[in-house]
Design an enzyme around this catalytic site. Structure first.
Site, short mmCIF file in Angstrom:
data_model
loop_
_atom_site.label_atom_id
_atom_site.label_comp_id
_atom_site.label_asym_id
_atom_site.label_seq_id
_atom_site.Cartn_x
_atom_site.Cartn_y
_atom_site.Cartn_z
N SER A 95 36.87 43.17 40.94
CA SER A 95 38.25 43.02 41.39
C SER A 95 38.95 44.38 41.42
O SER A 95 38.48 45.29 42.10
CB SER A 95 38.96 42.00 40.51
OG SER A 95 40.18 41.57 41.07
N ASP A 221 35.16 32.49 46.10
CA ASP A 221 36.28 33.30 45.60
C ASP A 221 37.53 33.05 46.44
O ASP A 221 37.56 33.36 47.63
CB ASP A 221 35.90 34.78 45.65
CG ASP A 221 36.85 35.67 44.85
OD1 ASP A 221 38.01 35.27 44.63
OD2 ASP A 221 36.43 36.78 44.46
N HIS A 249 36.14 33.76 41.62
CA HIS A 249 36.52 35.15 41.32
C HIS A 249 35.96 35.60 39.97
O HIS A 249 35.69 36.79 39.79
CB HIS A 249 38.05 35.26 41.32
CG HIS A 249 38.55 36.67 41.36
ND1 HIS A 249 38.31 37.51 42.42
CD2 HIS A 249 39.24 37.40 40.45
CE1 HIS A 249 38.86 38.69 42.19
NE2 HIS A 249 39.42 38.65 40.99
#
Length: 268
Positions: A95, A221, A249
């Protein structure tokens, strides 16, 4: 845990194992210890020296409450590698940590031999900008969500339908999320603001990355859809792309055996 005084701040870090250096870079609002659940043991077993750390904004590292930009986190990671000896490292991010990793590989090729970016992007979508804006306004309004509500929202946004259907698994995750959510801090708010400010297109720049690169997308995700991760892989010369099924995610927590195998095979 150790503390490195770099770039005028303090970075809290921990080293495990021995061998080639792997630096793990965490995402928005999370401490480096999250990696210790699955990735650190697997990488140490595979013969790597593994470094985890708390990004600027995450206590006990310096809070950065006055604000920060992505380049600050890139410079912090570079300085930490130099603090550890300055050898070229294998750098793995997820991320926000992936964005730090790809910018570090671009800016400091002398420090990055391998770059792994999980759940990443090179341009912010309209939905990402809207979500970041909403998170920022929620904090600025002084609203603290009930722990159970925040846990449920976090699970819905970050886990795959496969995990959400598993009553035992999602029950366990909800308990963990409710317990570990904590109160929002000024440092986390600064990281959310970073997400808002650093939304420009970077795919063209990434064509100059020379490190051996792996991009990992998590098929389910919602926060960073896989087409955005594929764009990063397509932009970087010679990059490899892997997609993990039944993973949201938090795919590195949901499907650790598969993720760890992909990481170890590539980093070797």
């Amino acid at each position: 845990m150790s503390v490195a005084k770099i770039n005028g701040i303090e970075i809290n870090y921990e080293v495990a194992g021995s061998g080639p250096l792997v630096v793990l870079v965490m995402g928005t609002g999370s401490p480096g210890r999250v990696w210790k659940a699955h990735q650190v043991p697997a990488l140490v077993k595979a013969g790597f020296q593994v470094v985890t750390f708390d990004n600027r904004g995450i206590s006990p590292s310096s809070e950065g409450a006055d604000g920060m930009v992505l380049d600050d986190l890139v410079a912090d990671t570079a300085a930490l590698i130099e603090h550890l000896g300055g050898m070229r490292a294998r750098v793995v991010g997820t991320s926000m940590g992936s964005r730090v990793t790809q910018e570090l590989a671009l800016a400091r090729p002398d420090l990055v031999s391998h770059a792994v970016m999980m759940a990443t992007y090179g341009r912010a979508s309209a939905m990402q900008r809207a979500w970041s804006k909403a998170e920022r306004e929620l904090y600025d309004a002084g609203i603290t969500l009930p722990a159970s509500y925040r846990a449920a929202i976090t699970a819905m946004n970050n886990f795959s339908p496969a995990t959400l259907r598993d009553e035992q698994a999602i029950g366990d995750w909800l308990a963990v999320l409710e317990f570990s959510g904590g109160q929002p801090s000024a440092g986390k708010r600064a990281q959310i603001g970073l997400e808002m400010r650093a939304g420009s297109e970077r795919l063209t720049a990434y064509r100059k990355i020379t490190a051996k690169t792996l991009v990992v997308g998590f098929a389910d995700d919602r926060l960073i859809p896989v087409h955005l991760s594929r764009e990063v892989a397509q932009a970087i010369p010679g990059a490899r792309y892997e997609e993990i099924a039944d993973a949201g995610h938090f795919g590195y927590l949901e499907r650790p055996e598969i993720v760890n195998k992909v990481l170890v095979d590539f980093l070797r």
